[in-house]
Motif scaffolding. Structure first.
Motif, PDB file in Angstrom:
ATOM      1  N   ASN A  64     -28.394  33.927   9.278  1.00  0.00           N
ATOM      2  CA  ASN A  64     -29.159  33.265   8.227  1.00  0.00           C
ATOM      3  C   ASN A  64     -30.213  34.140   7.573  1.00  0.00           C
ATOM      4  O   ASN A  64     -30.889  33.708   6.661  1.00  0.00           O
ATOM      5  CB  ASN A  64     -29.823  32.001   8.786  1.00  0.00           C
ATOM      6  N   ASP A  65     -30.390  35.372   8.029  1.00  0.00           N
ATOM      7  CA  ASP A  65     -31.446  36.176   7.438  1.00  0.00           C
ATOM      8  C   ASP A  65     -31.035  36.806   6.112  1.00  0.00           C
ATOM      9  O   ASP A  65     -31.882  37.224   5.354  1.00  0.00           O
ATOM     10  CB  ASP A  65     -32.003  37.210   8.416  1.00  0.00           C
ATOM     11  N   ARG A  66     -29.746  36.836   5.783  1.00  0.00           N
ATOM     12  CA  ARG A  66     -29.281  37.312   4.479  1.00  0.00           C
ATOM     13  C   ARG A  66     -28.116  36.427   4.059  1.00  0.00           C
ATOM     14  O   ARG A  66     -27.177  36.225   4.817  1.00  0.00           O
ATOM     15  CB  ARG A  66     -28.859  38.762   4.552  1.00  0.00           C
ATOM     16  N   LYS A  67     -28.205  35.906   2.855  1.00  0.00           N
ATOM     17  CA  LYS A  67     -27.172  34.993   2.369  1.00  0.00           C
ATOM     18  C   LYS A  67     -26.777  35.363   0.955  1.00  0.00           C
ATOM     19  O   LYS A  67     -27.589  35.855   0.178  1.00  0.00           O
ATOM     20  CB  LYS A  67     -27.682  33.554   2.350  1.00  0.00           C
ATOM     21  N   TRP A  68     -25.530  35.093   0.645  1.00  0.00           N
ATOM     22  CA  TRP A  68     -25.011  35.266  -0.699  1.00  0.00           C
ATOM     23  C   TRP A  68     -24.205  34.032  -1.052  1.00  0.00           C
ATOM     24  O   TRP A  68     -23.669  33.354  -0.179  1.00  0.00           O
ATOM     25  CB  TRP A  68     -24.112  36.499  -0.772  1.00  0.00           C
ATOM     26  N   CYS A  69     -24.097  33.775  -2.332  1.00  0.00           N
ATOM     27  CA  CYS A  69     -23.314  32.642  -2.826  1.00  0.00           C
ATOM     28  C   CYS A  69     -22.149  33.196  -3.639  1.00  0.00           C
ATOM     29  O   CYS A  69     -22.360  33.988  -4.557  1.00  0.00           O
ATOM     30  CB  CYS A  69     -24.188  31.743  -3.699  1.00  0.00           C
ATOM     31  N   PHE A 123     -27.917  33.515  -9.578  1.00  0.00           N
ATOM     32  CA  PHE A 123     -28.630  32.242  -9.689  1.00  0.00           C
ATOM     33  C   PHE A 123     -29.145  31.804  -8.320  1.00  0.00           C
ATOM     34  O   PHE A 123     -30.300  31.404  -8.170  1.00  0.00           O
ATOM     35  CB  PHE A 123     -27.705  31.166 -10.271  1.00  0.00           C
ATOM     36  N   PHE A 124     -28.288  31.880  -7.313  1.00  0.00           N
ATOM     37  CA  PHE A 124     -28.641  31.486  -5.953  1.00  0.00           C
ATOM     38  C   PHE A 124     -29.846  32.276  -5.441  1.00  0.00           C
ATOM     39  O   PHE A 124     -30.776  31.721  -4.865  1.00  0.00           O
ATOM     40  CB  PHE A 124     -27.420  31.697  -5.051  1.00  0.00           C
ATOM     41  N   GLN A 125     -29.831  33.593  -5.646  1.00  0.00           N
ATOM     42  CA  GLN A 125     -30.941  34.430  -5.196  1.00  0.00           C
ATOM     43  C   GLN A 125     -32.221  34.075  -5.948  1.00  0.00           C
ATOM     44  O   GLN A 125     -33.300  33.972  -5.358  1.00  0.00           O
ATOM     45  CB  GLN A 125     -30.615  35.920  -5.383  1.00  0.00           C
ATOM     46  N   GLN A 126     -32.103  33.855  -7.238  1.00  0.00           N
ATOM     47  CA  GLN A 126     -33.267  33.558  -8.070  1.00  0.00           C
ATOM     48  C   GLN A 126     -33.858  32.191  -7.726  1.00  0.00           C
ATOM     49  O   GLN A 126     -35.054  31.982  -7.835  1.00  0.00           O
ATOM     50  CB  GLN A 126     -32.849  33.596  -9.546  1.00  0.00           C
ATOM     51  N   ASP A 127     -33.006  31.258  -7.309  1.00  0.00           N
ATOM     52  CA  ASP A 127     -33.449  29.891  -7.031  1.00  0.00           C
ATOM     53  C   ASP A 127     -33.920  29.715  -5.583  1.00  0.00           C
ATOM     54  O   ASP A 127     -34.105  28.603  -5.128  1.00  0.00           O
ATOM     55  CB  ASP A 127     -32.329  28.903  -7.355  1.00  0.00           C
ATOM     56  N   GLY A 128     -34.082  30.783  -4.845  1.00  0.00           N
ATOM     57  CA  GLY A 128     -34.647  30.703  -3.508  1.00  0.00           C
ATOM     58  C   GLY A 128     -33.653  30.441  -2.403  1.00  0.00           C
ATOM     59  O   GLY A 128     -34.027  29.993  -1.321  1.00  0.00           O
ATOM     60  N   GLN A 129     -32.383  30.667  -2.649  1.00  0.00           N
ATOM     61  CA  GLN A 129     -31.328  30.530  -1.643  1.00  0.00           C
ATOM     62  C   GLN A 129     -31.250  29.131  -1.039  1.00  0.00           C
ATOM     63  O   GLN A 129     -30.957  28.965   0.137  1.00  0.00           O
ATOM     64  CB  GLN A 129     -31.481  31.560  -0.531  1.00  0.00           C
ATOM     65  N   THR A 130     -31.482  28.134  -1.840  1.00  0.00           N
ATOM     66  CA  THR A 130     -31.345  26.765  -1.345  1.00  0.00           C
ATOM     67  C   THR A 130     -29.879  26.369  -1.372  1.00  0.00           C
ATOM     68  O   THR A 130     -29.083  26.916  -2.142  1.00  0.00           O
ATOM     69  CB  THR A 130     -32.150  25.785  -2.214  1.00  0.00           C
ATOM     70  N   ALA A 131     -29.511  25.422  -0.528  1.00  0.00           N
ATOM     71  CA  ALA A 131     -28.116  24.958  -0.485  1.00  0.00           C
ATOM     72  C   ALA A 131     -27.692  24.399  -1.844  1.00  0.00           C
ATOM     73  O   ALA A 131     -26.568  24.634  -2.290  1.00  0.00           O
ATOM     74  CB  ALA A 131     -27.942  23.909   0.603  1.00  0.00           C
ATOM     75  N   ASN A 132     -28.586  23.702  -2.511  1.00  0.00           N
ATOM     76  CA  ASN A 132     -28.250  23.146  -3.826  1.00  0.00           C
ATOM     77  C   ASN A 132     -27.992  24.232  -4.859  1.00  0.00           C
ATOM     78  O   ASN A 132     -27.228  24.036  -5.796  1.00  0.00           O
ATOM     79  CB  ASN A 132     -29.354  22.212  -4.326  1.00  0.00           C
ATOM     80  N   CYS A 134     -26.325  26.772  -4.501  1.00  0.00           N
ATOM     81  CA  CYS A 134     -24.973  27.307  -4.331  1.00  0.00           C
ATOM     82  C   CYS A 134     -23.931  26.194  -4.362  1.00  0.00           C
ATOM     83  O   CYS A 134     -22.798  26.370  -3.955  1.00  0.00           O
ATOM     84  CB  CYS A 134     -24.860  28.095  -3.023  1.00  0.00           C
ATOM     85  N   TYR A 135     -24.297  25.049  -4.884  1.00  0.00           N
ATOM     86  CA  TYR A 135     -23.351  23.933  -4.880  1.00  0.00           C
ATOM     87  C   TYR A 135     -22.299  24.079  -5.988  1.00  0.00           C
ATOM     88  O   TYR A 135     -21.106  24.064  -5.721  1.00  0.00           O
ATOM     89  CB  TYR A 135     -24.096  22.603  -5.007  1.00  0.00           C
ATOM     90  N   PHE A 136     -22.734  24.187  -7.217  1.00  0.00           N
ATOM     91  CA  PHE A 136     -21.847  24.378  -8.367  1.00  0.00           C
ATOM     92  C   PHE A 136     -20.643  23.420  -8.339  1.00  0.00           C
ATOM     93  O   PHE A 136     -19.490  23.843  -8.351  1.00  0.00           O
ATOM     94  CB  PHE A 136     -21.350  25.831  -8.450  1.00  0.00           C
ATOM     95  N   ASN A 137     -20.939  22.140  -8.296  1.00  0.00           N
ATOM     96  CA  ASN A 137     -19.890  21.104  -8.261  1.00  0.00           C
ATOM     97  C   ASN A 137     -18.924  21.297  -7.096  1.00  0.00           C
ATOM     98  O   ASN A 137     -17.734  21.059  -7.223  1.00  0.00           O
ATOM     99  CB  ASN A 137     -19.105  21.050  -9.564  1.00  0.00           C
ATOM    100  N   GLY A 138     -19.415  21.779  -5.978  1.00  0.00           N
ATOM    101  CA  GLY A 138     -18.582  21.972  -4.800  1.00  0.00           C
ATOM    102  C   GLY A 138     -17.786  23.263  -4.796  1.00  0.00           C
ATOM    103  O   GLY A 138     -16.994  23.500  -3.889  1.00  0.00           O
ATOM    104  N   SER A 139     -18.009  24.119  -5.777  1.00  0.00           N
ATOM    105  CA  SER A 139     -17.219  25.356  -5.858  1.00  0.00           C
ATOM    106  C   SER A 139     -17.937  26.567  -5.274  1.00  0.00           C
ATOM    107  O   SER A 139     -17.369  27.651  -5.218  1.00  0.00           O
ATOM    108  CB  SER A 139     -16.833  25.645  -7.312  1.00  0.00           C
ATOM    109  N   GLY A 140     -19.181  26.394  -4.831  1.00  0.00           N
ATOM    110  CA  GLY A 140     -19.931  27.499  -4.239  1.00  0.00           C
ATOM    111  C   GLY A 140     -19.692  27.595  -2.740  1.00  0.00           C
ATOM    112  O   GLY A 140     -19.456  26.595  -2.066  1.00  0.00           O
ATOM    113  N   LEU A 141     -19.756  28.799  -2.234  1.00  0.00           N
ATOM    114  CA  LEU A 141     -19.540  29.051  -0.817  1.00  0.00           C
ATOM    115  C   LEU A 141     -20.595  30.033  -0.328  1.00  0.00           C
ATOM    116  O   LEU A 141     -20.717  31.133  -0.867  1.00  0.00           O
ATOM    117  CB  LEU A 141     -18.138  29.643  -0.605  1.00  0.00           C
TER     118      LEU A 141
END
Length: 157
Positions: A64-69, A123-132, A134-141
């Motif tokens: 969890n210390d580094r995440k990508w979407c 976008f994910f990095q800029q938005d603070g790596q929140t789960a939301n 990376c959601y993108f209508n369920g297409s984010g992983l």
């Protein structure tokens, strides 16, 4: 520790089931009691299975210390295009999508998943790596290993 408490709770409930005299109970009461115990057992199992756990990658670091979407590979072309449009046209973060345009380091016109993944991650990095984020209508992983390929470098956390 919490897992052990759940196991003990299940054990106690099943011991109660074994030692009760069901002959004196009405059929409806028996069924209600069994349903109650099974409900509690399922609840205990569910809460145990959804607990947050520390996950390590092959380097021994916390995952969890580094995440990508990235985009799910099964995402439709239409959804990928909507994701790109959403990120590139929203004005709040002013994300530059030049990396996926001609001359950009991630310009691969034949691979829509790759292009969408890059801007979704920006976008994910800029938005603070929140789960939301990376959601993108369920297409984010969410992934915990850097998805950089060739000259297409994904910015880390």
């Amino acid at each position: 520790m919490q897992f052990i408490i759940h196991i003990i709770s299940l054990f106690v409930f099943f011991e109660l089931l074994l030692h009760l005299d069901f002959t004196a109970m009405s059929a409806m009461l028996k069924l209600s009691f069994v349903f109650f115990v099974l409900t509690i057992a399922l609840f205990e199992c569910f809460t145990t299975s959804t607990e947050a756990r520390e996950v390590k990658n092959e380097n021994g670091r916390e995952a969890n210390d580094r995440k990508w979407c990235i985009a799910k590979p099964s995402t439709s072309d239409a959804q990928l295009e909507m994701n790109v449009q959403y990120v590139c046209q929203q004005g709040y973060y002013k994300i530059s999508c030049s990396v996926i345009q001609p001359g950009g380091s991630c310009y691969i016109p034949s691979n829509k998943v790759s292009s969408a993944s890059m801007v979704m991650n920006l976008f994910f990095q800029q938005d603070g790596q929140t789960a939301n984020a990376c959601y993108f209508n369920g297409s984010g992983l969410l992934v915990y290993e850097n998805p950089t390929v060739g000259s297409c470098n994904y910015p880390p956390q």
